[in-house]
Design an enzyme around this catalytic site. Sequence first.
Site, PDB file in Angstrom:
ATOM      1  N   GLY A 107      22.327  14.002   2.664  1.00 40.48           N
ATOM      2  CA  GLY A 107      22.022  15.194   1.875  1.00 40.48           C
ATOM      3  C   GLY A 107      23.164  15.760   1.055  1.00 40.48           C
ATOM      4  O   GLY A 107      23.040  16.856   0.504  1.00 40.48           O
ATOM      5  N   CYS A 225      27.852   3.521  -4.235  1.00 43.78           N
ATOM      6  CA  CYS A 225      29.241   3.668  -3.787  1.00 43.78           C
ATOM      7  C   CYS A 225      29.834   2.265  -3.643  1.00 43.78           C
ATOM      8  O   CYS A 225      30.523   1.974  -2.669  1.00 43.78           O
ATOM      9  CB  CYS A 225      29.336   4.485  -2.508  1.00 43.78           C
ATOM     10  SG  CYS A 225      28.466   3.763  -1.130  1.00 43.78           S
TER      11      CYS A 225
HETATM   12  C1  LIG Z   1      23.879   5.872  -0.371  1.00 41.72           C
HETATM   13  S1  LIG Z   1      22.779   6.427   0.809  1.00 41.72           S
HETATM   14  C2  LIG Z   1      22.332   8.028   0.223  1.00 41.72           C
HETATM   15  C3  LIG Z   1      23.394   9.075   0.369  1.00 41.72           C
HETATM   16  C4  LIG Z   1      22.892  10.438  -0.047  1.00 41.72           C
HETATM   17  N1  LIG Z   1      22.395  10.414  -1.405  1.00 41.72           N
HETATM   18  C5  LIG Z   1      23.951  11.506   0.072  1.00 41.72           C
HETATM   19  O1  LIG Z   1      24.557  11.884  -0.922  1.00 41.72           O
HETATM   20  O2  LIG Z   1      24.135  12.048   1.181  1.00 41.72           O
HETATM   21  C6  LIG Z   1      21.342   5.507   0.473  1.00 41.72           C
HETATM   22  C7  LIG Z   1      20.103   5.893   1.268  1.00 41.72           C
HETATM   23  O3  LIG Z   1      19.041   5.010   0.888  1.00 41.72           O
HETATM   24  C8  LIG Z   1      18.224   4.765   2.004  1.00 41.72           C
HETATM   25  N2  LIG Z   1      17.461   3.507   1.811  1.00 41.72           N
HETATM   26  C9  LIG Z   1      17.657   2.299   2.395  1.00 41.72           C
HETATM   27  N3  LIG Z   1      16.727   1.419   2.001  1.00 41.72           N
HETATM   28  C10 LIG Z   1      15.910   2.076   1.151  1.00 41.72           C
HETATM   29  C11 LIG Z   1      14.745   1.710   0.424  1.00 41.72           C
HETATM   30  N4  LIG Z   1      14.248   0.490   0.470  1.00 41.72           N
HETATM   31  N5  LIG Z   1      14.160   2.659  -0.335  1.00 41.72           N
HETATM   32  C12 LIG Z   1      14.662   3.904  -0.389  1.00 41.72           C
HETATM   33  N6  LIG Z   1      15.755   4.298   0.267  1.00 41.72           N
HETATM   34  C13 LIG Z   1      16.377   3.403   1.025  1.00 41.72           C
HETATM   35  C14 LIG Z   1      19.200   4.698   3.167  1.00 41.72           C
HETATM   36  O4  LIG Z   1      18.536   5.002   4.386  1.00 41.72           O
HETATM   37  C15 LIG Z   1      20.240   5.734   2.769  1.00 41.72           C
HETATM   38  O5  LIG Z   1      19.993   6.965   3.398  1.00 41.72           O
END
Ligand SMILES: C[S@@+](CC[C@H](N)C(=O)[O-])C[C@H]1O[C@@H](n2cnc3c(N)ncnc32)[C@H](O)[C@@H]1O
Length: 462
Positions: A107, A225
């Site tokens: 988040g 990232c």
């Molecule tokens: C880079 S992290 C997000 C970090 C968040 N935006 C933050 O700023 O705190 C990517 C997120 O994408 C989710 N994710 C993984 N596979 C996914 C999929 N197939 N579709 C959508 N989201 C996915 C992961 O669970 C993870 O929480």
Amino acid sequence: MTLPAEFIEKYQKLLGEESNNFFEAIDKQSKKGFRLNPLKYNYQDVQYSLKEPIEFTSDGYYGGVSGRDSEWTGGYVYSQDPSAMYPAVALDVKPGDIVLDLCAAPGGKSTALASALRNEGVLVANEISRSRAKDLRENLERWGATNVVVTNESPDRLAKKLPAFFDKILIDAPCSGEGMFRKDPDAMQYWSQEYVITCQTRQKEILAEAMKMLKPGGEIVYSTCTYSPEEDEEIVAWLVENYNLKVEPLKLFKGMSSGRPDWTGANLPDLKETVRLWFQNGVGEGQFVARLRNTEENSNNESKTEKRKKKRQKKTTVTRLNKEEIATVEKVITNFVLPTGLENWQKEVLQSNGHVFVPALDPEILNDLHILNNGVELGLLKKKRFEPSHQLAEVLGQKEQRQLINFEDKANYERYLHGETIKVDSKLRGFVLVAYRNHIFSFGKIGNDQILKNFYPKGLRK
Ligand SMILES: C[S@@+](CC[C@H](N)C(=O)[O-])C[C@H]1O[C@@H](n2cnc3c(N)ncnc32)[C@H](O)[C@@H]1O
């Protein structure tokens, strides 16, 4: 740190001489950051130094914070890597926008988007993983905005429900996480060129669903990232090739560099307008950020809108409150100063199995989706009694309050976080807000014995 040989070879080729700085930086300490929450009352009244602002943000600073501090429990701060602050800035959200954060947990970026909306418009923060979605809900609850929906859905299910719905979408995609290597060296064990390509495929699938939800003229920010061109510039080139999207320029601040068209087969000049943050350049860890605008002027979603209307007619378990129930809620609520978004709560309020809430989105639009939060849960109606929710306490932290116990002493704050009752010297009775250093973090209830009953949620106690 021992890097995979294939990784070293790849970045030596891409970066040439600069690769020495890159590999050296991997062994250096990362620079921490935090963001303040402008939604909260007197939000700069924190114990941290604000002497080192992060240039490209309005509320970001270098420095560390602790999860035990009242700034944290009261939702005044969010600890975030400085480079990870740029995607939300790049989306340039304005109050009133309808915004989606598609991959939102835990988040960090959603809290920034909620700050930018200032309680006007809507933020849908979605996370596919159930356990991570719970963390997302908790972090957004602390943030105390009135206009947030938290969903735990796959992008395709969300897209079926909300076609051409959003003005702005952030896709902070799951990626190979090369920018996390020095913070979390374990992340390296998953790395291989094959994994990079697996991530690329998943990113395209997520983006294809995101595109279905974008309004004509709407904007997306795509971020990762990781440094790999396959997941960064190549993805943007793919978007431009397959959709009516135009890359929009992003401002380069100190420590940022332009995207690299020459690292892709397409060699699209517009890729220069995307932004890279490398850890050797001192703005936290790694990040890639691109902003694109949907150049389609008309939506051919007429039939989809019709479909949505039809689905609206489906029955939900949500009902309106009768006059007596509103009066029961009012008796408690009236003691507190309400922020924007809740002033007309009597007209908007709904209930589902006794949970009284002011929705951010019509629940019928969201029917069948897994919703963790829709707007503000005011509390629980139990026959003729109403118990305010923890979320409401965090929302009320937006305003100066009088029905308040502000602990003078840190020991009482710690005891309350732990779940203890506290003897107080106060004329206040009934439900009160509880704060330390004026950071509201909970409700409590005072009886004639002057004992402050603990309403800090059991699941959050420390
Ligand atoms: C880079 S992290 C997000 C970090 C968040 N935006 C933050 O700023 O705190 C990517 C997120 O994408 C989710 N994710 C993984 N596979 C996914 C999929 N197939 N579709 C959508 N989201 C996915 C992961 O669970 C993870 O929480």
